[in-house]
Design a protein around this motif. Structure first.
Motif, PDB file in Angstrom:
ATOM      1  N   TYR A  94     -37.108 -30.465  20.341  1.00  0.00           N
ATOM      2  CA  TYR A  94     -36.935 -29.201  19.606  1.00  0.00           C
ATOM      3  C   TYR A  94     -38.239 -28.417  19.544  1.00  0.00           C
ATOM      4  O   TYR A  94     -38.251 -27.183  19.658  1.00  0.00           O
ATOM      5  N   LYS A  95     -39.350 -29.112  19.363  1.00  0.00           N
ATOM      6  CA  LYS A  95     -40.648 -28.453  19.215  1.00  0.00           C
ATOM      7  C   LYS A  95     -41.027 -27.663  20.463  1.00  0.00           C
ATOM      8  O   LYS A  95     -41.771 -26.685  20.395  1.00  0.00           O
ATOM      9  N   ARG A  96     -40.475 -28.069  21.610  1.00  0.00           N
ATOM     10  CA  ARG A  96     -40.782 -27.381  22.861  1.00  0.00           C
ATOM     11  C   ARG A  96     -39.943 -26.121  23.058  1.00  0.00           C
ATOM     12  O   ARG A  96     -40.222 -25.325  23.949  1.00  0.00           O
ATOM     13  N   GLN A  97     -38.875 -25.964  22.276  1.00  0.00           N
ATOM     14  CA  GLN A  97     -37.987 -24.825  22.474  1.00  0.00           C
ATOM     15  C   GLN A  97     -38.637 -23.530  21.979  1.00  0.00           C
ATOM     16  O   GLN A  97     -39.215 -23.492  20.895  1.00  0.00           O
ATOM     17  N   PRO A  98     -38.536 -22.454  22.767  1.00  0.00           N
ATOM     18  CA  PRO A  98     -39.151 -21.177  22.368  1.00  0.00           C
ATOM     19  C   PRO A  98     -38.672 -20.683  21.012  1.00  0.00           C
ATOM     20  O   PRO A  98     -39.451 -20.143  20.234  1.00  0.00           O
ATOM     21  N   SER A  99     -37.380 -20.870  20.709  1.00  0.00           N
ATOM     22  CA  SER A  99     -36.849 -20.379  19.432  1.00  0.00           C
ATOM     23  C   SER A  99     -37.487 -21.092  18.253  1.00  0.00           C
ATOM     24  O   SER A  99     -37.642 -20.523  17.165  1.00  0.00           O
ATOM     25  N   ILE A 100     -37.846 -22.362  18.427  1.00  0.00           N
ATOM     26  CA  ILE A 100     -38.495 -23.111  17.354  1.00  0.00           C
ATOM     27  C   ILE A 100     -39.948 -22.687  17.207  1.00  0.00           C
ATOM     28  O   ILE A 100     -40.475 -22.567  16.097  1.00  0.00           O
ATOM     29  N   LYS A 101     -40.598 -22.430  18.334  1.00  0.00           N
ATOM     30  CA  LYS A 101     -42.002 -22.028  18.295  1.00  0.00           C
ATOM     31  C   LYS A 101     -42.200 -20.738  17.505  1.00  0.00           C
ATOM     32  O   LYS A 101     -43.271 -20.490  16.948  1.00  0.00           O
ATOM     33  N   ASP A 102     -41.176 -19.903  17.461  1.00  0.00           N
ATOM     34  CA  ASP A 102     -41.279 -18.635  16.729  1.00  0.00           C
ATOM     35  C   ASP A 102     -41.221 -18.839  15.219  1.00  0.00           C
ATOM     36  O   ASP A 102     -41.596 -17.952  14.463  1.00  0.00           O
ATOM     37  N   ASP A 103     -40.726 -19.983  14.773  1.00  0.00           N
ATOM     38  CA  ASP A 103     -40.636 -20.286  13.343  1.00  0.00           C
ATOM     39  C   ASP A 103     -41.798 -21.211  12.982  1.00  0.00           C
ATOM     40  O   ASP A 103     -41.712 -22.428  13.095  1.00  0.00           O
ATOM     41  N   GLU A 104     -42.894 -20.631  12.545  1.00  0.00           N
ATOM     42  CA  GLU A 104     -44.118 -21.404  12.334  1.00  0.00           C
ATOM     43  C   GLU A 104     -43.937 -22.479  11.265  1.00  0.00           C
ATOM     44  O   GLU A 104     -44.433 -23.595  11.414  1.00  0.00           O
ATOM     45  N   ASP A 105     -43.245 -22.152  10.176  1.00  0.00           N
ATOM     46  CA  ASP A 105     -43.063 -23.133   9.099  1.00  0.00           C
ATOM     47  C   ASP A 105     -42.286 -24.344   9.587  1.00  0.00           C
ATOM     48  O   ASP A 105     -42.654 -25.497   9.317  1.00  0.00           O
ATOM     49  N   CYS A 107     -41.878 -25.268  12.681  1.00  0.00           N
ATOM     50  CA  CYS A 107     -42.669 -25.941  13.714  1.00  0.00           C
ATOM     51  C   CYS A 107     -43.709 -26.865  13.079  1.00  0.00           C
ATOM     52  O   CYS A 107     -43.911 -27.994  13.538  1.00  0.00           O
ATOM     53  N   ASP A 108     -44.339 -26.395  12.021  1.00  0.00           N
ATOM     54  CA  ASP A 108     -45.331 -27.223  11.324  1.00  0.00           C
ATOM     55  C   ASP A 108     -44.669 -28.440  10.672  1.00  0.00           C
ATOM     56  O   ASP A 108     -45.223 -29.542  10.679  1.00  0.00           O
ATOM     57  N   GLU A 109     -43.466 -28.231  10.108  1.00  0.00           N
ATOM     58  CA  GLU A 109     -42.763 -29.332   9.461  1.00  0.00           C
ATOM     59  C   GLU A 109     -42.361 -30.401  10.483  1.00  0.00           C
ATOM     60  O   GLU A 109     -42.479 -31.598  10.224  1.00  0.00           O
ATOM     61  N   ILE A 110     -41.902 -29.941  11.656  1.00  0.00           N
ATOM     62  CA  ILE A 110     -41.534 -30.877  12.722  1.00  0.00           C
ATOM     63  C   ILE A 110     -42.758 -31.660  13.181  1.00  0.00           C
ATOM     64  O   ILE A 110     -42.718 -32.890  13.327  1.00  0.00           O
ATOM     65  N   ALA A 111     -43.861 -30.945  13.403  1.00  0.00           N
ATOM     66  CA  ALA A 111     -45.091 -31.609  13.851  1.00  0.00           C
ATOM     67  C   ALA A 111     -45.557 -32.628  12.818  1.00  0.00           C
ATOM     68  O   ALA A 111     -45.988 -33.743  13.172  1.00  0.00           O
ATOM     69  N   GLY A 112     -45.450 -32.282  11.531  1.00  0.00           N
ATOM     70  CA  GLY A 112     -45.842 -33.212  10.471  1.00  0.00           C
ATOM     71  C   GLY A 112     -44.975 -34.442  10.442  1.00  0.00           C
ATOM     72  O   GLY A 112     -45.469 -35.567  10.249  1.00  0.00           O
ATOM     73  N   LYS A 113     -43.654 -34.252  10.643  1.00  0.00           N
ATOM     74  CA  LYS A 113     -42.735 -35.396  10.641  1.00  0.00           C
ATOM     75  C   LYS A 113     -43.023 -36.318  11.824  1.00  0.00           C
ATOM     76  O   LYS A 113     -42.991 -37.553  11.682  1.00  0.00           O
ATOM     77  N   ILE A 114     -43.291 -35.759  12.993  1.00  0.00           N
ATOM     78  CA  ILE A 114     -43.604 -36.584  14.164  1.00  0.00           C
ATOM     79  C   ILE A 114     -44.854 -37.416  13.898  1.00  0.00           C
ATOM     80  O   ILE A 114     -44.902 -38.611  14.216  1.00  0.00           O
ATOM     81  N   GLN A 115     -45.865 -36.808  13.287  1.00  0.00           N
ATOM     82  CA  GLN A 115     -47.084 -37.542  12.955  1.00  0.00           C
ATOM     83  C   GLN A 115     -46.804 -38.647  11.939  1.00  0.00           C
ATOM     84  O   GLN A 115     -47.343 -39.755  12.040  1.00  0.00           O
ATOM     85  N   ASP A 116     -45.944 -38.365  10.963  1.00  0.00           N
ATOM     86  CA  ASP A 116     -45.575 -39.389   9.977  1.00  0.00           C
ATOM     87  C   ASP A 116     -44.910 -40.578  10.658  1.00  0.00           C
ATOM     88  O   ASP A 116     -45.202 -41.749  10.342  1.00  0.00           O
ATOM     89  N   ILE A 117     -43.987 -40.287  11.588  1.00  0.00           N
ATOM     90  CA  ILE A 117     -43.282 -41.372  12.286  1.00  0.00           C
ATOM     91  C   ILE A 117     -44.263 -42.199  13.108  1.00  0.00           C
ATOM     92  O   ILE A 117     -44.171 -43.429  13.150  1.00  0.00           O
TER      93      ILE A 117
END
Length: 626
Positions: A94-105, A107-117
């Motif tokens: 999902y993080k690679r999808q252009p539509s997600i990249k446009d939603d910064e909040d 995108c940050d939440e996804i990146a944070g969850k991946i780091q948590d995992i």
């Protein structure tokens, strides 16, 4: 003996910070959970409330207060870690999808969850997994973790039929099909973290085995079925007769869900009890296993207070449910309806079971005996369209089915009014023809293999009248064969004409002449499309064979392959109606002379088969239901 029981949340077992780790002792078995057990845990997390209890974790401590040997619970613990891994994989996609990249909040939440995992699955300061599996599994587990948790795009090695690898692929398919947005994945992760286990810690292996033996001395832990059985004996024997009579009734009910010479399947009995509550007793959202006992206690007491033998009522409903789920020993009175219900079973329509159960049990009172085939046809069209378009989301289907059921109950509808309400609900939630047609231009096999197989068989029967089959050769499309592992497998399976997997040079040259380096990309775009699929009972033999081979065509080509035992064509020239469209008959081509299979052929054949599918599975029409 010192025993330390303590309730733990899953996020405490897999902490973001800390060196807590687990080792599977060498005397344990390798990972062995089956898809059914994995899917049950996945569904429990999805449907039950936060803090749902999932069982015990028996461990021995050591000189290291953060290191534990797992005596009981390793299958569940490993599966949960694979859930985390699959979530990280999906979130990265999902993080690679252009539509997600446009939603910064987001995108940050996804990146944070991946780091948590990453921190939950790895020990701090190194790349070592928090769980040490047995050597047989650990190599695969490390490879999966490296692939998913590295900064590179996932590149999972192929591990063939190794159980851990196959189960991980199944888990990924669950997450991909059921949790279809980043928000659903994030919410699921939160619920997974909140699951509860009872961790039982003992000093050494001797004590652990004593505790383990005690926990398992009476077989499996008490289930919803065991508890309800006790409730019926307690309440029912006061109002309906002796405890022996109640027990005999209960055994009749559970025997409906038992194979010959086998005990009752507790999973099926539980499924019946949950669906029965939703169909006849519930007034709100779907019942969960966590609430079922307390809610059933109220229902049981109310019925026996009114001098109604609730077990007799349940027994009648259970017979109908057994027929709806394909577990009944006796056939239905209406063969056509039986065929339709079997089709719904193949289409994985479990969300519709409460509605179907209510309609089947009350068909005479509702005045819909003559409309049940019509309703089943509408549901078949709905599920084919849903499973190919993935619209609506799987999690929403049961909700609107229950709403439809309650509208019928509360408004006391009868006859055609019942059919119309069902039809209206399916129309409102079905994908449009435009979306359906667009989805049929994409890959469908990778979305839902069972539905794809059902559609191919249905086209063969309803559009081609199965010219391959006759009195001497009866239709065997639904037959099963037993393989060496004792499991039943369909005799006919799906064949990819342009094959899956690494393409041999002759296929690369055929689909990308002069640009063979692009063959893999072309394959991934077209291999799972309807136009590239057919049926064969010889899937493993056809495999990567070329479409046509001048040298020994009867053994080396898909087109002309013959069965070694009887010399009959069983490749693409088998005589199936489906295979007629492989050749471009409009351009004067004949299958026996066709030597190539190209992207243009897939496009052309896809249009032909797509027209059949659009015709066979139309959006239910309200007028036709009246």
């Amino acid at each position: 003996m010192k025993i330390t029981p303590e309730t733990k949340k899953v996020y405490e077992l897999f902490p973001i910070q800390g060196k807590r780790c687990y080792a599977i002792p060498t005397y344990q078995r390798n990972y062995s959970w089956k898809n059914e057990q994995i899917e049950q845990l996945f569904t429990d997390v999805l449907e039950e409330g936060r803090g749902y209890y999932i069982g015990n974790l028996l461990v021995t401590d050591s000189s290291d207060k953060d290191a534990f040997d797992v005596i009981d619970g390793q299958q569940r613990l490993t599966t949960i870690s694979l859930f985390y891994l699959a979530m990280a994989h999906e979130l990265k996609e999902y993080k690679r999808q252009p539509s997600i990249k446009d939603d910064e909040d987001l995108c940050d939440e996804i990146a944070g969850k991946i780091q948590d995992i990453k921190r939950q699955l790895r020990l701090p300061g190194c790349q070592e997994p928090r769980i040490s599996l047995l050597p047989h599994d650990q190599k695969i587990y490390r490879d999966l973790m490296e692939s998913v948790l590295s900064t590179k795009k996932d590149q999972v090695k192929r591990w063939g039929n190794r159980i851990l690898s196959r189960r991980y692929e199944f888990i990924c398919s669950l997450f991909e099909e059921v949790l279809t947005t980043p928000r659903e994945l994030l919410d699921y992760s939160d619920k997974l973290n909140e699951l509860e286990v009872l961790q039982i810690e003992v000093p050494d292996i001797g004590d652990a085995f004593n505790v383990f033996s005690s926990l398992n001395s009476k077989g499996l832990p008490l289930t919803l079925i065991d508890l309800l059985k006790g409730e019926f004996i307690s309440v029912g024997s006061n109002g309906a007769g002796s405890a022996e009579k109640v027990l005999a009734q209960w055994e009749k009910l559970t025997e409906l869900f038992a194979a010959q010479d086998a005990d009752a399947d507790n999973r099926l009995v539980t499924q019946f009890l949950l669906n029965n509550y939703d169909a006849f007793e519930g007034t709100g959202s779907a019942i969960t296993k966590g609430r079922a006992l307390s809610e059933y206690r109220k229902v049981i007491k109310e019925h026996y207070h009114n001098h109604e033998d609730y077990l007799d009522i349940l027994l009648l409903r259970a017979k109908a449910f057994a027929q709806l789920t394909g577990n009944a020993a006796n056939e239905m009175d209406d063969h056509t309806l039986e065929v339709k219900i079997a089709a719904l079973q193949k289409l994985e329509s479990t969300q519709a079971l409460p509605l179907l159960l209510f309609l089947f049990v009350n068909k005479k009172e509702l005045g819909i005996v003559d409309y049940l085939v019509n309703i089943a046809d509408m549901l078949i069209s709905f599920y084919v369209r849903r499973n190919i378009t993935l619209t609506p989301k799987s999690s929403n289907i049961r909700s609107f089915m229950l709403s439809t059921l309650r509208e019928i109950r509360e408004q006391n509808l009868r006859g055609q009014d019942v059919v119309k309400v069902v039809c209206d609900a399916l129309v409102a939630h079905s994908a449009s023809d435009e979306i359906f047609a667009a989805s049929l231009d994409e890959g469908i096999y990778d979305k839902n293999k069972k539905t794809t197989r059902y559609v191919l068989i249905d086209i063969e029967r309803r559009k081609g009248h199965s010219p391959l089959f006759n009195k001497q050769h009866p239709d065997s499309l639904d037959d099963f064969k037993v393989k060496k592992n004792g499991k039943n497998h369909p005799r006919w399976s799906i064949e990819h004409i342009l094959p899956e997997g690494s393409l041999p040079s002759y296929w690369c040259s055929m689909i990308a002449p002069g640009e063979e380096q692009d063959a893999g990309e072309i394959q991934s775009e077209h291999v799972h499309r309807l136009g590239n699929l057919t049926l064969t009972p010889y899937n493993s033999e056809l495999g990567q064979k070329p479409f046509y081979c001048e040298d020994d065509p009867e053994q080396k080509s898909k087109r002309d392959y013959k069965a070694p035992d009887n010399g009959e064509y069983v490749g693409l020239r088998s005589g199936l109606f489906l295979n007629r469209s492989i050749a471009d008959e409009a351009a004067g081509e004949a299958l026996e002379n066709k030597e190539t299979w190209t992207v243009e052929d897939i496009d052309r054949r896809n249009e032909i088969l797509k027209r059949y599918v659009l015709e066979l599975y139309k959006v239910p029409e309200v007028n036709s239901a009246e």
